[in-house]
Every structure is written in structure tokens, then in C-alpha cells.
Motif scaffolding. Structure first.
Motif, PDB file in Angstrom:
ATOM      1  N   GLY A  81      -3.265  -3.049   6.759  1.00  0.00           N
ATOM      2  CA  GLY A  81      -3.919  -3.359   5.505  1.00  0.00           C
ATOM      3  C   GLY A  81      -4.790  -2.248   4.973  1.00  0.00           C
ATOM      4  O   GLY A  81      -5.427  -2.409   3.955  1.00  0.00           O
ATOM      5  N   HIS A 125       0.842  -1.198   0.000  1.00  0.00           N
ATOM      6  CA  HIS A 125       0.000   0.000   0.000  1.00  0.00           C
ATOM      7  C   HIS A 125       0.877   1.248   0.000  1.00  0.00           C
ATOM      8  O   HIS A 125       2.017   1.219   0.464  1.00  0.00           O
ATOM      9  CB  HIS A 125      -0.894   0.036   1.240  1.00  0.00           C
ATOM     10  CG  HIS A 125      -1.914  -1.066   1.281  1.00  0.00           C
ATOM     11  ND1 HIS A 125      -2.105  -1.954   0.258  1.00  0.00           N
ATOM     12  CD2 HIS A 125      -2.803  -1.403   2.255  1.00  0.00           C
ATOM     13  CE1 HIS A 125      -3.074  -2.804   0.584  1.00  0.00           C
ATOM     14  NE2 HIS A 125      -3.501  -2.499   1.798  1.00  0.00           N
ATOM     15  N   TYR A 178       8.317   8.626   4.042  1.00  0.00           N
ATOM     16  CA  TYR A 178       7.362   8.469   5.143  1.00  0.00           C
ATOM     17  C   TYR A 178       7.683   7.242   5.990  1.00  0.00           C
ATOM     18  O   TYR A 178       7.840   6.138   5.460  1.00  0.00           O
ATOM     19  CB  TYR A 178       5.974   8.349   4.533  1.00  0.00           C
ATOM     20  CG  TYR A 178       4.845   8.054   5.485  1.00  0.00           C
ATOM     21  CD1 TYR A 178       4.521   8.934   6.515  1.00  0.00           C
ATOM     22  CD2 TYR A 178       4.066   6.905   5.333  1.00  0.00           C
ATOM     23  CE1 TYR A 178       3.470   8.671   7.365  1.00  0.00           C
ATOM     24  CE2 TYR A 178       3.004   6.641   6.174  1.00  0.00           C
ATOM     25  CZ  TYR A 178       2.709   7.530   7.197  1.00  0.00           C
ATOM     26  OH  TYR A 178       1.670   7.263   8.029  1.00  0.00           O
ATOM     27  N   GLY A 228       5.860   6.604   8.929  1.00  0.00           N
ATOM     28  CA  GLY A 228       4.739   6.359   9.846  1.00  0.00           C
ATOM     29  C   GLY A 228       4.164   4.961   9.742  1.00  0.00           C
ATOM     30  O   GLY A 228       3.452   4.496  10.632  1.00  0.00           O
ATOM     31  N   ALA A 229       4.442   4.279   8.635  1.00  0.00           N
ATOM     32  CA  ALA A 229       3.900   2.932   8.485  1.00  0.00           C
ATOM     33  C   ALA A 229       5.014   1.893   8.525  1.00  0.00           C
ATOM     34  O   ALA A 229       4.863   0.800   7.990  1.00  0.00           O
ATOM     35  CB  ALA A 229       3.114   2.835   7.186  1.00  0.00           C
ATOM     36  N   GLY A 230       6.104   2.267   9.129  1.00  0.00           N
ATOM     37  CA  GLY A 230       7.162   1.292   9.309  1.00  0.00           C
ATOM     38  C   GLY A 230       8.427   1.635   8.552  1.00  0.00           C
ATOM     39  O   GLY A 230       8.406   2.413   7.599  1.00  0.00           O
ATOM     40  N   GLY A 247      -0.439  -5.346   3.357  1.00  0.00           N
ATOM     41  CA  GLY A 247      -0.438  -3.907   3.587  1.00  0.00           C
ATOM     42  C   GLY A 247       0.892  -3.333   3.990  1.00  0.00           C
ATOM     43  O   GLY A 247       0.947  -2.352   4.731  1.00  0.00           O
ATOM     44  N   SER A 254       0.885   3.673  13.851  1.00  0.00           N
ATOM     45  CA  SER A 254       1.733   2.492  13.924  1.00  0.00           C
ATOM     46  C   SER A 254       1.673   1.735  12.615  1.00  0.00           C
ATOM     47  O   SER A 254       1.101   2.192  11.640  1.00  0.00           O
ATOM     48  CB  SER A 254       1.274   1.619  15.069  1.00  0.00           C
ATOM     49  OG  SER A 254      -0.059   1.242  14.821  1.00  0.00           O
ATOM     50  N   LEU A 255       2.229   0.579  12.630  1.00  0.00           N
ATOM     51  CA  LEU A 255       2.244  -0.209  11.410  1.00  0.00           C
ATOM     52  C   LEU A 255       0.840  -0.394  10.881  1.00  0.00           C
ATOM     53  O   LEU A 255      -0.080  -0.647  11.624  1.00  0.00           O
ATOM     54  CB  LEU A 255       2.863  -1.578  11.692  1.00  0.00           C
ATOM     55  CG  LEU A 255       4.371  -1.590  11.797  1.00  0.00           C
ATOM     56  CD1 LEU A 255       4.851  -2.991  12.073  1.00  0.00           C
ATOM     57  CD2 LEU A 255       4.992  -1.062  10.505  1.00  0.00           C
ATOM     58  N   PRO A 256       0.705  -0.296   9.595  1.00  0.00           N
ATOM     59  CA  PRO A 256      -0.623  -0.433   9.024  1.00  0.00           C
ATOM     60  C   PRO A 256      -1.082  -1.880   9.086  1.00  0.00           C
ATOM     61  O   PRO A 256      -0.291  -2.798   9.146  1.00  0.00           O
ATOM     62  CB  PRO A 256      -0.416  -0.005   7.582  1.00  0.00           C
ATOM     63  CG  PRO A 256       1.017  -0.302   7.317  1.00  0.00           C
ATOM     64  CD  PRO A 256       1.733  -0.080   8.599  1.00  0.00           C
ATOM     65  N   TYR A 267       0.851   4.640   1.680  1.00  0.00           N
ATOM     66  CA  TYR A 267       0.177   5.400   2.731  1.00  0.00           C
ATOM     67  C   TYR A 267       0.381   6.897   2.604  1.00  0.00           C
ATOM     68  O   TYR A 267      -0.089   7.670   3.415  1.00  0.00           O
ATOM     69  CB  TYR A 267       0.672   4.927   4.107  1.00  0.00           C
ATOM     70  CG  TYR A 267       0.294   3.499   4.390  1.00  0.00           C
ATOM     71  CD1 TYR A 267      -0.957   3.196   4.897  1.00  0.00           C
ATOM     72  CD2 TYR A 267       1.176   2.473   4.106  1.00  0.00           C
ATOM     73  CE1 TYR A 267      -1.319   1.881   5.133  1.00  0.00           C
ATOM     74  CE2 TYR A 267       0.824   1.156   4.345  1.00  0.00           C
ATOM     75  CZ  TYR A 267      -0.426   0.864   4.860  1.00  0.00           C
ATOM     76  OH  TYR A 267      -0.785  -0.434   5.081  1.00  0.00           O
ATOM     77  N   LYS A 286       8.910   0.916   2.251  1.00  0.00           N
ATOM     78  CA  LYS A 286       9.861  -0.176   2.500  1.00  0.00           C
ATOM     79  C   LYS A 286      10.416  -0.707   1.184  1.00  0.00           C
ATOM     80  O   LYS A 286      11.586  -1.071   1.091  1.00  0.00           O
ATOM     81  CB  LYS A 286       9.177  -1.314   3.270  1.00  0.00           C
ATOM     82  CG  LYS A 286       8.887  -0.991   4.726  1.00  0.00           C
ATOM     83  CD  LYS A 286       8.470  -2.272   5.450  1.00  0.00           C
ATOM     84  CE  LYS A 286       8.180  -1.993   6.915  1.00  0.00           C
ATOM     85  NZ  LYS A 286       7.837  -3.241   7.627  1.00  0.00           N
TER      86      LYS A 286
END
Lengths: 430, 804
Positions: B120, A87, A417, A419-421, A394, B116-118, A89, A399
Motif C-alpha cells: 500500500g 499505485h 517494473y 519489483g512490486a509483483g 496498493g 516484495s509485493l507492496p 511504484y 499489473k
């Protein structure tokens, strides 16, 4: 007769039988990196998303089937890594998608440099062209400057003419000592920029500093353009392009030439890589909300695609509807062109060291979302373990961007970004 | 400010604003509990927090925290706003403990979950609820935020492209935490402002103050250019000059000297005008060979950002080669002697300066001609043959002036001449050498940049007449100066404001201004996207790309004609007319226009169109593929017409639409999606405007039933806070449809200031319009002057020609 199993055939066999890839492949890659990397990367943008179910591989690991939109990749499956469940984000929609896809910039903030240029700055310093950015009608009717490549937060437009791009790298094939004349002009312009610069306050000199830097790079490029590379028939290309009746647009952007120019730009990119002019490339095929009626090109696969390409992405999700069918059909054609490029790399022996990153700005083209993005990678043995389909739940595309940098020996922990890892895309680099 | 703060800090938390006075009861030294340090928390507070949060424990709290730990975490990561690293974890713990105990905070309920980690879903939005830490003095009621988690099913709301870093961004980054966002206007903080009121009389004073003092605790982070930009920006915010100057205007601040890179559009125009008769399909003149246009505030000619790269220079050099090759296919750039000149022929078009040989004599054309015989027709002037030396002088004078938009300097002339004559000798051919020289000129910095340097005049620089000629020409025609302007530049007459007014008037009278004015209008209104929009072919089967193009042309024609006719801004906005051609007339269903040319049509009664905003094109531009876009309409009406800015939406904004079963209409959908209090801080002033335009569907036609949902449309709108968004009060202005809205806007004074601001930005390629110059222009509109008057008057202002 005992058949000889070449490495490639072995890999094909391995992929087909879902075997685990042998360890020595990675060892080879490491050796290559240690002895002075020859790695190259080319990003290819295809406009307006996909139908995720019609795109993503069915199955995983080495045991998978391509879906209709990605079917043409079957011809190069041993080099391909399909990526499902990634995804984005950083924002969705045509514009935000384009702004974030290679920058990892969040919500319309394409800060800094896009990944292609970050890699170019790291590995392309010794190249005449730190990066080579080509377009196929990418600047034509591109209303909101929708480009994927950014430097210092500003969009960088590609060269839409394969002829001009070729001449920029190798010089004109006719017309006297163009190279020397251009070098003379650059000399004169450097002196002029110095003069103009001195007229400005310190804080207003950035624009001219950039100009001076551009002139220095141009000088390097010109000095490298020895015309020593086996010539592509660019004059013939130009002569054969169809011309619009009312003198607009320029022929390289004229719709009926779209398919030809797509392949010509790919040929120019191969020439750029092969000659060592560049190690980092980007090809932007059209732009988000692509208005090209593909059937105007002579390719027989495009017959019947009479409407603007983007309009098919609004297919109403009726699989039997004509828009839907044409969307699948057209996307197959785009995929076929990328396949053509990868095969060219293979034929020229470049593929071993080259990574191809194919992407779009949307996931589902109709929903304009940023889910399940149609990323895939293709590459040779020194950069990638191909023949695989990876599936994620997701994972963030940042990454993937991080991993692409790491695959190119540009080490990083995260890109854009966070924020999603952060970190690498699990399982891609093995 | 309160509303902005909510927005600014809006990470899905419940936010409150409170100001209270509480005496601390303990002296917090961290040694007692945390890390053995003897640092005094109260002293730290005084040093680092007081600037924003107030003295003597007048704590301004703009968000709430469920626990002391979360407060500590917040302080560690976000405080002080400019330098969060300056308060490490132990410092943050001390402050949190100090504040927590100070206010005797009740134990709270669920904690906020940081991003935090998404799992999905794109753009995760935390769901949480919290309890305010300030219990006694909360001035607004916290409400739990709950954002529905849904699957996307339809078109996502695109948000506008944000500008690159500029003053607004700097302000947002460093100032909003204390002073509020631009949405609310600048709010002086604490007492210091009233003391400073007498000291600050210009934005230069303000810049100086910012440089020395701001932001509190980290005053070095915004000095120099940052301070100047921010001061300039604040100076332009609503009410600021009134506050500091008591209503009196200072003088405009001269713009910096600069070189402005030609935009792609300007480059294409300039090249085509230099070489009018060549085949454009040779792709020598592609606008997109210049760097991508940098669009700031909707305008594509921003001078602060555009720069050039090696790849562009390479292609521009190639273009120069190609265009000269094409041009010289019919004869040399400059003819030097009888042997070089082609024999005059009938049936051939000649343009000014072309030289022919006829019956053994040389003639030069004074203007365009065809089939007029040299020697007898007045258009042909007899000339003598020349030496290369003489010819090079003429070549450099002619082409140098045309290309550089000024005469070459003595140094340049000398340099070019030496090279030209050397090359001519080496090639034994003057023409080849001239081609080489022109190639270099056409990719040279002096060609590619418009010069705004000027010459010293007192304490400022004044642009030269040559530079002014370019300013005028690019402003009104988007291309290089014509021969009249060049003549006035040669005689240095453009220093005179009255001459500039005359020229502006002349340029505006010329048909060449129309396309350029139309282009401004489409950028200003954001309708330049229309030729490229697609709409769902099944829902909107009468719409086609040709209709989109006609809409943009209609708006362009409307604006250009309004300028030509001397209309006021009010007329532009409210006159019940629309421009239609056959395509648009068929589409919209009235007017019966049969010609492909645009013509003015009086809107029949009952049709809610008329004026440049109550226009199908404006509505269609702000719509999605299969539905309206009330949010975009609301934002852009305020932003483009009233210059009311919203802060960038929060970075974790969840833009996924609701599934169709969860809403009845687009209005309902977007209402629900923006119903959370954190959203409403801005959307309470956005939605009402957009909802009032719901009667126009995604292609700008009147709808009573939504095609996508089959439900009835509610087009009741409310233009809240029309005069400016005030956090402390909300005014109401009910309307329904575009013409009622346009009438409201036209009566609002800020529409004049905003129009002036937009044109100033466009004229000077800047992000931030000078407030004084803007006011000078706005007053023209306010006092009943026409748009044309304003366009002309901008050229007469000192700010047009002064630089520093």
C-alpha cells in the motif's frame, strides 16, 4: 407493449441492480478473438492528477457511485471499470510519473517501448497507421519533453493539429493530387537516404535506417489514404480557430482553441479507427504541468477557470478554497471529454471492440504522489466487462498494464517494473 | 570508489568495504555438501571473480550478508556483474560456502528482505540490519539502515531526467563494480593497471584493451562501439589522462561522420528564415512538428539519439505544401518570363530576387525594397526573359542551395531538373512544377539533416566549407547560413581557422546571436524551465508566470551580454550585477527598473545576488511548489558547473517526504530523509551545497523565515570536496549564500574544464566531450581568456572540422 430488452439495456439494468454479469459476454469475446481480432485500444492522458477522494468511486463491484471529478462517467457507466488503490511504484512527480506510467520504467528510465506501441507493434502491423498519436497542445510549452509514449526509450511527440493528423490519414481535401506528389517525394527521398547512408560507418547508420523505415511506413500510409472516408470538416475547424495577435503559438495550440481541439482530435481518432487506418491510438491532452487557462475556451463549464490548469492542483487541501473547487470543476470537464469520446465510439458502433484507457501521471495532484492513481477503463462487450468498480490495496500499475495487453490479445506475464509483483490485475479480466 | 559501491549496491543493506588477506584452509569442492559436483570452488573463484575481487584471496567485499544463503542468492543473481547467469545456483552455493567458511563468518542477525509485493505504499524500502561477514578487517563502520515509513503529505522530490543509454550508462553497468563510479573518478583496479600504464597512451589504446579484456570473465560484452565509448568516457574522468600520460595531452579524437537531424528549434528557425514573410499562424511552421527534442546533459540538440518517424515526415510534407501555398500567394518561387512577372506596385515590399515587370521590362530586386521605382533605383537590376530550361537551372541553383545549405550535386540537379521539366510540361505551367519540386526538397533528408561527412584528407575526413558554414551558423544562430557564409563556402575559404574565427566573431557580434546564446545558458543552467514553473500562489503571492519568464530572460541576457562584453567565466559567476526589467525589478525589490527591457543593475550591498548563479532564477528553477529543493540545488551546482556526476539514484529510492510534524524546515526534512549511510555516500557531498542556498526561497527571494513551516532558515553551507569527490578524504569549504558559493566555484579549476565540456557538448550534439578538445578550450578560460574567446576558438580547433 412488451419492451424489448437490448443487450445494452440489459447490461445497464444488470449494472444498476448489481447483478452478476452473464457468462455469455466473455464467451463472445473469446469467439471474437478466435475469429480474427478486431480489437482496438485508445489511451487518453489527462494532466496533473486528481484529488483521490473526489475521483474514486464510492462502493465496489456493480454497486458504486461516481465521485464529483468522475461524475460525468455516469452517462457511460455500463462501459466503465473504475480502478481504485492502484499505485505506481516506478516513481512519482510530474516527470517520473509521465516516464513510467505507460512504460513501467523505473525511476526515470522509460526503457524500451511504451505499452501503446508494444500493442501497436503486435496488432497494428496490418494497419496503415500502426498507431495514431494525437495531442492537444501536448507539444506547446512542454519544457522537459514530457510525453507518455516511448519508442526505444525516446519520447514520441504526438500531432497537435487535428487538421494535419486528418490530412496525414486521408489526404488533403483540396489542392490537387497531393497523394501522388507525396508518393513521388517519398520515392526520391528513399533514394537519397540510400546515398547518405552509404557515406556513414556501420555504427552511425541507425538514424538513417530509422528514416528509411519511416519512409516505408509513410508509403504504406499514403497508399492507404484514398480519401474514401466521409470527410470531417477540418477546413472549417481550421478557419474557425482563434488566432493569436502576435503570430504565436500556432492556432492549433492557441489556448482559446483548447476545448475545440480536444474534441476535434477525438473526432479524428474515431475517424482513424472507423476507417481502419489504425487500431491503436493515444491522445495526450496537454502535458504534465498544464499551463492552459481553461476559461479561454468557450465551453460554459469552464467559466471562471482563469488560472493555469496546473495551478488549481495546488489547492491547499481546503475543500472550500477556490483552487480546490476549480480543480474539481475542471477535472469534471476533462472527464466529460473522455465521456464524449466513448459516446462517439458507441454511436459509430466501434465501442464493442474498443478499449479506452484513461490515465494521468499523478495520483494526488497536490502531493505529486503516485498513489491511488486515477486510472479507468471503458470499453465494449468484446473487450471489457463494464459497469464495475474494483478496489485494490496498493496493486502495482504494471499489473494493469499487463492486463491491458492481455485484454488486447497481446499475451504477457508482466510489463515493465516487476519489483512490486507480476501477472494480471486480479479481477479485471473475468 | 567505496562510496560509489555503497551507492551502487545500495539496496537498503548495510555495506562495508574491506580488503583482507586470508589464507583459505580448505579446498572446496562442492561434492562434499551440495550437489555432488566436483567443481573446485577456488578454481571457479580464480576464473570468474578474481578480476574484481583480487588475487591470492585479497577479497574485496563491498557489502555484507546476514547468512550464507543470502550470500549465495546474491552471487547467483548479481555475480559476475556482467553475466550473472554464468554462475547458476549450484555454482553460487559453492562460492558462498567457500567464502563463508573462508572468513569464518559469525552468525548474523536479521536478514535483508528483498523487494516484495507492496503493501500500500509506493516505492517500498526494505528495512533491515546485517552483520558484516568480514570481521577482522572492516574499514568503515556499518550502521543499520532504517528508512522511516510515512505517508506522503507534500511535494515529492523530483529527480532529474536520466540520459538515454550512453557511455556513462555503459560504464555504470559494466565497470563501476570494480572501478568505481564517475562520482569518485576512475580507480584503476589491482596491479594490472600499473603494468598497463606504459602501454596506454590514448583512449584508442584503452578502447582496444577494453575490447580484448574487459569486463573480466566476459570480455565479449563490451567490444567495438561499447569499448570506444567507454574508453572515451574514462579518458575524460578526473585524473585519468594524468595517470596514463603523465600530464601530457594527446590529440583530439575526431568525431564520427554523421548526419545531425535538425532539432525542433532549428527546424522552426530554418523554415522561418527560408520564408520570412508568411503568416505564421497558418501553422505551417510549428517547431513541434519535428520529433520531440532529445535532451541529453540538458541540451536539446543531441545528435546521437534523434531520429524521425513516418508521422513526422507526413506532417513535414504537409508543412512544405502549406508554406509554399502561402509563399506563392504573392507570386511564383522563381519568375521565368515577362508574362509571369507581376507588375511592380508602390506600397509592396519586395525581397531579394523578387522579379517584377515594369513598363514592359523585367527587373529583379537585389535586396529588400519598397517604393523604389525599377529602372531608376539601383536596387532593381534589369534581367532578360528565360526559357523553362534556363529557369529551372536558376530555380535549382537558388532554392537548392538555400534549402540544402550546399549546391545540389550534379546527380541531384539532373534528377530534379528532369522531374521539374516533366511536371512543367504536363501542367503546362512552370510555377506549379517548381512548387512540387520545392515541396519534395523541404522534407528531403538533405534538408532535414545537417551533414558532417567531409572529404578525405589524409587519415581523416575534413568537413567541406559548406558543412562548416552550417556548423558555424547553427552553432551561433541556431539556423541556416546567411549569405556571407554562403559566399565563403562557395569560395571554399572556411577551411582556414582564421577565417572561421573571423566568422565566429561576426556571428557573435550580430544581435541574432543573443537569443541563441541565452538559450544555451538556460539549458546549461537548467533554467529553461522557468517560464513554465508554478509556485504556491498563497505562499508566494508576488510570483507569476511573467516573473518566471523574466528570470529566464535575465539569465539569457546576462550570458549573452557577458559574451558580447568579453567577460571571463569568473566575471560571469561573480560580478555583482544582475539583469532586471520592470517585472523582475519589482519582484526582487531593487533596481527601480521601469522598462520592460532587461538592463544591467549593480546589486546593492547586503543583497546576496550577483552573477549568473547567485541569481533568483537559478534558485527558483531548483525548488518545489511550496519549498526549496536543496537536493536539486546541490546536485545541479556540482553537475552543471563542475561536471561532477552522481550515479543514478538507487531504483528503490523512497522519495516520499516526511509528514510536516516530523521536521522543522526543508533543511531538516531533507537532512533526515538522506541521513541513512547508504544515502550519505552521495548526499554528504550534495546536501551541504544545497543547504548553503537555503536563504533563497522557492521563487528565489531571500527568506529568513520559511513560509511553509514558519521556522527560521539556516543557510550555513559546506562545499565539501570542492575539487572533486574523493572517497578517501573530505575537504571542507564553509559558505553561506549564492555569492560566497559562486566565489568558491570560480576559484576552482574544474569550473573551466566543465564550462568547456558543456559548450563542446552543445556545439557538437554529443554526450561525451572529447577530453583533449575540452582541455584546449578550458586552457583559454584558465589563462584569463574570455568566454567569447572560448566560443570563437572552438571553431578554430581541428576537432571542429575533422571527422572520421
Amino acid at each position: 407493449m412488451k419492451p424489448v430488452l437490448s443487450r445494452r439495456r440489459f447490461l445497464q439494468a444488470a449494472a444498476a441492480s448489481a447483478a452478476i454479469l452473464p457468462l455469455p459476454i466473455q464467451a463472445l469475446a473469446n469467439t471474437s478473438a478466435a475469429s480474427g481480432s478486431q480489437k482496438k485500444v485508445v489511451f487518453i492522458y489527462v494532466p496533473d492528477g486528481v484529488v483521490p477522494n473526489e475521483w474514486h468511486a464510492q462502493g465496489s463491484g456493480y454497486n458504486f457511485n461516481f465521485a464529483p471529478m468522475s461524475q460525468p462517467l455516469e452517462a457511460i457507466r455500463q462501459h466503465v471499470v473504475m480502478l481504485k488503490g492502484i499505485h505506481m511504484y516506478t516513481g512519482s512527480g510530474h516527470v517520473a510519473g509521465m516516464e513510467g506510467v505507460l512504460t513501467g520504467g523505473l525511476n526515470h528510465n522509460p526503457n524500451g517501448n511504451s505499452l501503446d506501441l508494444v500493442i501497436a507493434d503486435a496488432i497494428g502491423q496490418q494497419s496503415a497507421f500502426r498507431s495514431l498519436s494525437l495531442g492537444v497542445g501536448a507539444n506547446y510549452k512542454n519544457n522537459q519533453s514530457k510525453y507518455a509514449t516511448y519508442r526505444n526509450g525516446l519520447p514520441q511527440s504526438p500531432i497537435d493539429s487535428p487538421v494535419k493528423a486528418y490530412e496525414a490519414m486521408f489526404g488533403k481535401q483540396t489542392g490537387g493530387d497531393v497523394k501522388q506528389l507525396r508518393l513521388n517525394a517519398v520515392d526520391a527521398h528513399k533514394a537519397q537516404v540510400d546515398t547518405l547512408r552509404s557515406m556513414l560507418g556501420m555504427e552511425d547508420r541507425a538514424v538513417l535506417d530509422a528514416h528509411m523505415e519511416a519512409l516505408r511506413q509513410l508509403e504504406t500510409q499514403l497508399n492507404a489514404s484514398t480519401g474514401d472516408f466521409s470527410a470531417l470538416p477540418v477546413s472549417t475547424w481550421e478557419a474557425n480557430w482563434q488566432r493569436p495577435a502576435n503570430a504565436w503559438p500556432p492556432a492549433e495550440q492557441y489556448e482559446p482553441n483548447f476545448a475545440d481541439v480536444t474534441r476535434q482530435q477525438m473526432d479524428v481518432m474515431v475517424a482513424g479507427l472507423q476507417s481502419g487506418r489504425t487500431k491503436v491510438g493515444h491522445i495526450q491532452i496537454s502535458h504534465p504541468v498544464c499551463e492552459i487557462p481553461l476559461s479561454q475556451s468557450p465551453d460554459s463549464e469552464l467559466a471562471g477557470l482563469d488560472s493555469a490548469w496546473h495551478s488549481y492542483s495546488h489547492h491547499g487541501k481546503t475543500a472550500t478554497g477556490s483552487n480546490y473547487i476549480n480543480y474539481v470543476k475542471g477535472r469534471q470537464w476533462f472527464t466529460q471529454q473522455v465521456t464524449y469520446f466513448v459516446q462517439k465510439l458507441e454511436q459509430t458502433g466501434l465501442l464493442d471492440d474498443t478499449l479506452v484507457v484513461c490515465y494521468s501521471e499523478l495520483g494526488d495532484g497536490m502531493d505529486h504522489d503516485a498513489k491511488d492513481m486515477p486510472f479507468f477503463l471503458a470499453g465494449g462487450r468484446n473487450v471489457l466487462t463494464g459497469g464495475r468498480a474494483l478496489s485494490f490495496n496498493g496493486e502495482t500499475h504494471t499489473k494493469l498494464l499487463t492486463s491491458i495487453a492481455n485484454l488486447m490479445d497481446v499475451p504477457m506475464q508482466s510489463f515493465g517494473y516487476t519489483g512490486a509483483g507480476t501477472g494480471d490485475l486480479p479481477g479485471l479480466i473475468n | 570508489m567505496a562510496r560509489f559501491l555503497k551507492h551502487f549496491f545500495g539496496l537498503g543493506l548495510v555495506l562495508t568495504l574491506a580488503a583482507c588477506t586470508v589464507e583459505p584452509t580448505q579446498n572446496y569442492t562442492s561434492g562434499s555438501s551440495n550437489n555432488g559436483s566436483t567443481t573446485n570452488a577456488a578454481e571457479e573463484y580464480a576464473q570468474s571473480c578474481i578480476g574484481c575481487h583480487g588475487d591470492k584471496n585479497q577479497l574485496v567485499v563491498n557489502r555484507t550478508f546476514a547468512s550464507e544463503a543470502l550470500l549465495a542468492s546474491y552471487i547467483e543473481n548479481a555475480m559476475p556483474p556482467a553475466t550473472p547467469a554464468s554462475c547458476d545456483s549450484s555454482c553460487a552455493s559453492r562460492q558462498a560456502q567457500y567464502l563463508w567458511d573462508l572468513y569464518n563468518v559469525p552468525t548474523s542477525t536479521p536478514t535483508a528482505t528483498p523487494t516484495s509485493l507492496p503493501t500500500g505504499q509506493p516505492t517500498p524500502t526494505p528495512t533491515n540490519s546485517t552483520t558484516p561477514i568480514v570481521s577482522a578487517t572492516v574499514t568503515s563502520t556499518p550502521t543499520p539502515t532504517a528508512t522511516p515509513t510515512t505517508q506522503p503529505t507534500a511535494t515529492i522530490t523530483p529527480t532529474p531526467t536520466s540520459a538515454p543509454v550512453n557511455a556513462a550508462t555503459l560504464y555504470e553497468q559494466q565497470c563501476t563494480a570494480c572501478h568505481g563510479g564517475a562520482k569518485a573518478g576512475f580507480t584503476p583496479s589491482n596491479d594490472w593497471n600499473t603494468q598497463l600504464k606504459d602501454q596506454i597512451n590514448s583512449f584508442t589504446d584503452l578502447a582496444s584493451y577494453i575490447s580484448i579484456n574487459m569486463p573480466p570473465g566476459n570480455s565479449t560484452s563490451c567490444n567495438g562501439e561499447c569499448a570506444t565509448l567507454v574508453a572515451q568516457y574514462i579518458w575524460g574522468l578526473p585524473g585519468v589522462t594524468d595517470h596514463y600520460l603523465g600530464g601530457s595531452l594527446g590529440s583530439a579524437q575526431p568525431l564520427n561522420k554523421k548526419f545531425r537531424l535538425l532539432s525542433p528549434y532549428e527546424y522552426g528557425n530554418t523554415m522561418r528564415d527560408l520564408f520570412p514573410n508568411i503568416d505564421k499562424t497558418i501553422h505551417a511552421l510549428n517547431d513541434s512538428d519535428m520529433p520531440a527534442a532529445v535532451v541529453v546533459n540538458n541540451f536539446d540538440n543531441n545528435a546521437e539519439k534523434a531520429s524521425i518517424s513516418a508521422r513526422h515526415l507526413q506532417v513535414l510534407l504537409g508543412n512544405a505544401e502549406r508554406v509554399i501555398e502561402a509563399k506563392t500567394a504573392n507570386g511564383p518561387l522563381t519568375q521565368c518570363n515577362a508574362a509571369d512577372a507581376a507588375e511592380w506596385q508602390t506600397g509592396i515590399e519586395y525581397v531579394k530576387d523578387d522579379i517584377v515587370s515594369y513598363q514592359g521590362a523585367l527587373y529583379q530586386a537585389k535586396w529588400w525594397t519598397k517604393d523604389e521605382t525599377p529602372g531608376s533605383a539601383n536596387v532593381w537590376a534589369p534581367i532578360e526573359g528565360e526559357s523553362w530550361d534556363q529557369c529551372s537551372d536558376r530555380f535549382l541553383s537558388d532554392w537548392g542551395t538555400k534549402v540544402m545549405r550546399r549546391p545540389l550535386t550534379a546527380d541531384e540537379t539532373s534528377l530534379y531538373k528532369t522531374k521539374l521539366l516533366d511536371a512543367a510540361t504536363a501542367n503546362n505551367n512552370f510555377d506549379v512544377a517548381a512548387n512540387e519540386t520545392l515541396r519534395a526538397m523541404l522534407a528531403s533528408p538533405s534538408f532535414l539533416y545537417k551533414s558532417e561527412i567531409g572529404e578525405a584528407s589524409g587519415s581523416t575526413q575534413r568537413l567541406t566549407s559548406w558543412e562548416i558554414a552550417s556548423q558555424l551558423s547553427y552553432l551561433f544562430w541556431g539556423t541556416a547560413p546567411d549569405s556571407d557564409l554562403i559566399a565563403l563556402a562557395e569560395s571554399d575559404q572556411l577551411q582556414s581557422a582564421s577565417v572561421r574565427r573571423q566568422q565566429a566573431s561576426r556571428l557573435l557580434n550580430d544581435p541574432r546571436a543573443d537569443a541563441h546564446l541565452g538559450r544555451f545558458a538556460n539549458m546549461w543552467l537548467g533554467t529553461s524551465v522557468l517560464p513554465g514553473i508554478n509556485r504556491d500562489v498563497e505562499l508566494y503571492d508576488t510570483f507569476s508566470p511573467a516573473v518566471g519568464e523574466a528570470m529566464a530572460e535575465s539569465i539569457a541576457t546576462h550570458f549573452a551580454q557577458a559574451v558580447r562584453d568579453g567577460e571571463t567565466l569568473t566575471s560571469l559567476l561573480t560580478d555583482p550585477v544582475i539583469y532586471l526589467n520592470n517585472t523582475l525589478s519589482n519582484f526582487i525589490g531593487f533596481g527601480n527598473v521601469s522598462s520592460p527591457d532587461m538592463q544591467q543593475v549593480v546589486v546593492p550591498s547586503g543583497q546576496d545576488y550577483g552573477g549568473i548563479v547567485a541569481h533568483p532564477g537559478f534558485m527558483a528553477a531548483y525548488a518545489h511548489n511550496n519549498e526549496t529543493a536543496p537536493i536539486l540545488r546541490g546536485v545541479y551546482v556540482r553537475q552543471q558547473l563542475l561536471c561532477q556526476q552522481f550515479a543514478t539514484p538507487p531504483s528503490d529510492l523512497d522519495t516520499r517526504p516526511l509528514p510536516p510534524e516530523d521536521y522543522t524546515t526543508s533543511r531538516d526534512k531533507y537532512g533526515q530523509m538522506t541521513s541513512a549511510p547508504v544515502c550519505q555516500t552521495c548526499h554528504e557531498d550534495i546536501n551541504g551545497v544545497g543547504f548553503g542556498l537555503e536563504k533563497y526561497d522557492a521563487v528565489g527571494l531571500i527568506q529568513t523565515i520559511e513560509k511553509a513551516t514558519g521556522n527560521a532558515v539556516n543557510s550555513q553551507g559546506n562545499f565539501t570536496d570542492l575539487s572533486g569527490m574523493n572517497p578517501n578524504s573530505t575537504t571542507q569549504a564553509l559558505f553561506s549564500g549564492g555569492t560566497e558559493m559562486a566565489a568558491l566555484i570560480a576559484n576552482e579549476d574544474s569550473v573551466n574544464t566543465c564550462m568547456a565540456t558543456q559548450y563542446y557538448r552543445f556545439a557538437h550534439g554529443v554526450s561525451d566531450a572529447d577530453p583533449v578538445a575540452t582541455e584546449q578550450l578550458a586552457s583559454i578560460l584558465r589563462n584569463g581568456g574570455s568566454l567569447r574567446d572560448m566560443l570563437i576558438e572552438i571553431t578554430a580547433l581541428d576537432s571542429f572540422i575533422e571527422r572520421r
